[in-house]
Design an enzyme around this catalytic site. Structure first.
Site, mmCIF file in Angstrom:
data_model
loop_
_atom_site.group_PDB
_atom_site.id
_atom_site.type_symbol
_atom_site.label_atom_id
_atom_site.label_comp_id
_atom_site.label_asym_id
_atom_site.label_seq_id
_atom_site.Cartn_x
_atom_site.Cartn_y
_atom_site.Cartn_z
ATOM 1 N N HIS A 1 31.323 -6.948 -6.086
ATOM 2 C CA HIS A 1 32.306 -6.059 -5.448
ATOM 3 C C HIS A 1 31.902 -4.606 -5.701
ATOM 4 O O HIS A 1 31.391 -4.271 -6.771
ATOM 5 C CB HIS A 1 33.711 -6.334 -5.995
ATOM 6 C CG HIS A 1 34.776 -5.638 -5.205
ATOM 7 N ND1 HIS A 1 35.071 -4.309 -5.387
ATOM 8 C CD2 HIS A 1 35.580 -6.079 -4.212
ATOM 9 C CE1 HIS A 1 36.028 -3.968 -4.525
ATOM 10 N NE2 HIS A 1 36.358 -5.027 -3.810
ATOM 11 N N GLU B 1 32.092 -5.384 3.139
ATOM 12 C CA GLU B 1 33.158 -4.456 2.770
ATOM 13 C C GLU B 1 32.594 -3.035 2.681
ATOM 14 O O GLU B 1 32.106 -2.621 1.619
ATOM 15 C CB GLU B 1 33.721 -4.822 1.388
ATOM 16 C CG GLU B 1 34.485 -6.117 1.345
ATOM 17 C CD GLU B 1 35.598 -6.058 0.294
ATOM 18 O OE1 GLU B 1 36.731 -6.362 0.636
ATOM 19 O OE2 GLU B 1 35.323 -5.669 -0.853
#
Ligand code: PGA
Length: 258
Positions: A98, A168
């Site tokens: 992430h 993302e």
């Protein structure tokens, strides 16, 4: 969506909420919201301290995921959580790489090592990739391509069933960028196709088509319909809105209504 596979919807709770009872309340509210959409399934990627207490409430449609995992299996790694521990807790998915972990120093090498461990376990890896900003010369494309190629170095074709990729873009993540806005469906779609092409180059078309590619970044109850209609992804990684059970429930319904 290019192929008809079941959507993969993941809520990333990040470092929320504060207490175990609040976590239980939220998880049960998500579960309740799921009842409005028969056949739907979600993963809540919760802080690791909540994995054990929530386990009794998890189900095949309301699963538990982790937000990170160690690049080592066991041993002297203070503060780390092993993939073996996640497996033992019945964790279904683990987010890897992430941007918030990368921002605190996680390298491409560490991401590759984690991914190589997770795809060999019973936990499905959700590899996050995404550029900090878009430039007109298209450098963001090679940035994302490098992230993917480097992360997948240790992933054999036979282990792709344990892989999902979440695109993302950092500029679209609500907590990373002030006034962030979700990518337009067109921008998201372009990248989903690009990621699929990289997977095809690496593993061949049939295998590439089986890897779910998600979009994440400011997904909410308002923009989800547009993303579903034109974003081309196989699912969504939802941060902020996944902490609001009602909004998350609307997202679930919209995703499954397609
Ligand atoms: P956001 O977060 O939905 O709040 O933008 C997404 C993520 O960081 O996974």
């Amino acid at each position: 969506m290019e192929t008809k596979r079941k959507p993969l919807l993941i809520g990333n709770w990040k470092m929320n909420p504060r207490t175990q009872s609040e976590a239980k309340e939220l998880f049960l509210a998500v579960k309740k919201g799921l009842r409005r959409t028969p056949g739907a399934a979600v993963v809540c990627a919760v802080p690791s301290v909540f994995l054990a207490p929530l386990r009794a409430h998890a189900s095949p449609t309301c699963m538990l995921g982790a937000q990170d995992v160690s690049s080592e299996k066991l041993g002297a790694h203070t503060g780390d959580i092993s993939i073996l521990m996640l497996e033992a807790l019945g964790t279904s998915h683990a987010i890897i790489g992430h941007s918030e972990r990368r921002a605190s120093g996680e390298t491409d090498e560490a991401v590759a090592k984690k991914l190589s461990l997770v795809v060999r376990s019973n936990v499905t890896a959700v590899l996050c990739v995404g550029e900090r900003e878009r430039d007109s010369s298209g450098r963001y494309l090679s940035f994302v391509e490098n992230q993917i190629r480097s992360a997948l170095k240790g992933v054999p074709p036979g282990k792709l069933a344990r892989l999902a990729i979440a695109y993302e873009p950092i500029w679209a993540i609500s907590t990373a960028t002030p006034n962030a806005r979700a990518a337009t469906p067109e921008d998201a779609h372009e990248m989903i196709l690009f990621v699929r092409k990289i997977l095809t180059d690496l593993f061949g078309r049939a295998a590439a088509l089986r890897v779910p590619i998600l979009y994440g970044g400011s997904v909410d109850q308002k923009n989800i319909a547009g993303l579903v209609a034109g974003g081309g992804s196989d699912g969504y990684l939802v941060g902020g809105a996944s902490l609001r059970a009602q909004d998350f429930s609307t997202i679930i319904r919209t995703v499954y209504a397609r």
